[in-house]
Enzyme design. Sequence first.
Site, PDB file in Angstrom:
ATOM      1  N   GLY A 148     -34.750  75.257 -22.760  1.00  0.00           N
ATOM      2  CA  GLY A 148     -34.918  74.544 -21.501  1.00  0.00           C
ATOM      3  C   GLY A 148     -35.807  75.302 -20.535  1.00  0.00           C
ATOM      4  N   CYS A 149     -35.812  74.881 -19.291  1.00  0.00           N
ATOM      5  CA  CYS A 149     -36.650  75.514 -18.266  1.00  0.00           C
ATOM      6  C   CYS A 149     -36.427  77.020 -18.250  1.00  0.00           C
ATOM      7  CB  CYS A 149     -36.308  74.925 -16.896  1.00  0.00           C
ATOM      8  SG  CYS A 149     -37.208  75.688 -15.531  1.00  0.00           S
TER       9      CYS A 149
END
Length: 214
Positions: A60-61
């Site tokens: 993810g980020c």
Amino acid sequence: MNTKVIIGAVILLALSFAFMASRMIKSTQHNEQSREEDKLHKQVNNKHMANGKKVYIAGGCFWGMEDLFRKQKGVLDTEVGYIGGENENPTYNNHPGHAEGIEITYDTTETDFKEILDYFFRIHNPTTVNQQGNDIGSSYRSAIFYQNEEEKQTAQEMIDIVNQSNRWDGKVVTTLEPYTKFWPAEDYHQDYLVKNPNGYTCHFERFGTFLDNE
């Protein structure tokens, strides 16, 4: 010239010299102390870095993942970037196939690859394909980029442990991809949540360790 004036001038001059000498001594002592502290700091850093190894993961980020990992025991350094994609010199606006990844340098005398993966599986959802929180796309896939067969085997063992725990609602979809090259992201992405404490993140600790029975 008045004798008292001369004596006063001599005393004032002597005091000025004494004050300057005192300042010089203190400055020298401070510089010597600073050099000793720098030397000691470098020795400690060199000792840690001599035992340092790197691991490459994505989940993810990269802002939130870096912010959590940099605080973990044994982690010496973190850097966010792009990994596992098609083009060279990727950027935030042009990184086809690359995941938003993180390079973690860790001290092998304080932690190991398996413990890092244990934490990795606790701070992001490894059961969603190409998605974390509000972020959707292959850039946000869950992936471990192994550097040798030992890391690949350890990663698979960790996936099995996570699946057998049944803590997540689904099965782990984390991909095991061979490491190729890690491209550091732009400066404004590095330590983003340190610079922007109220910035976006979808990462947090969901559970305790998966390695209780290890």
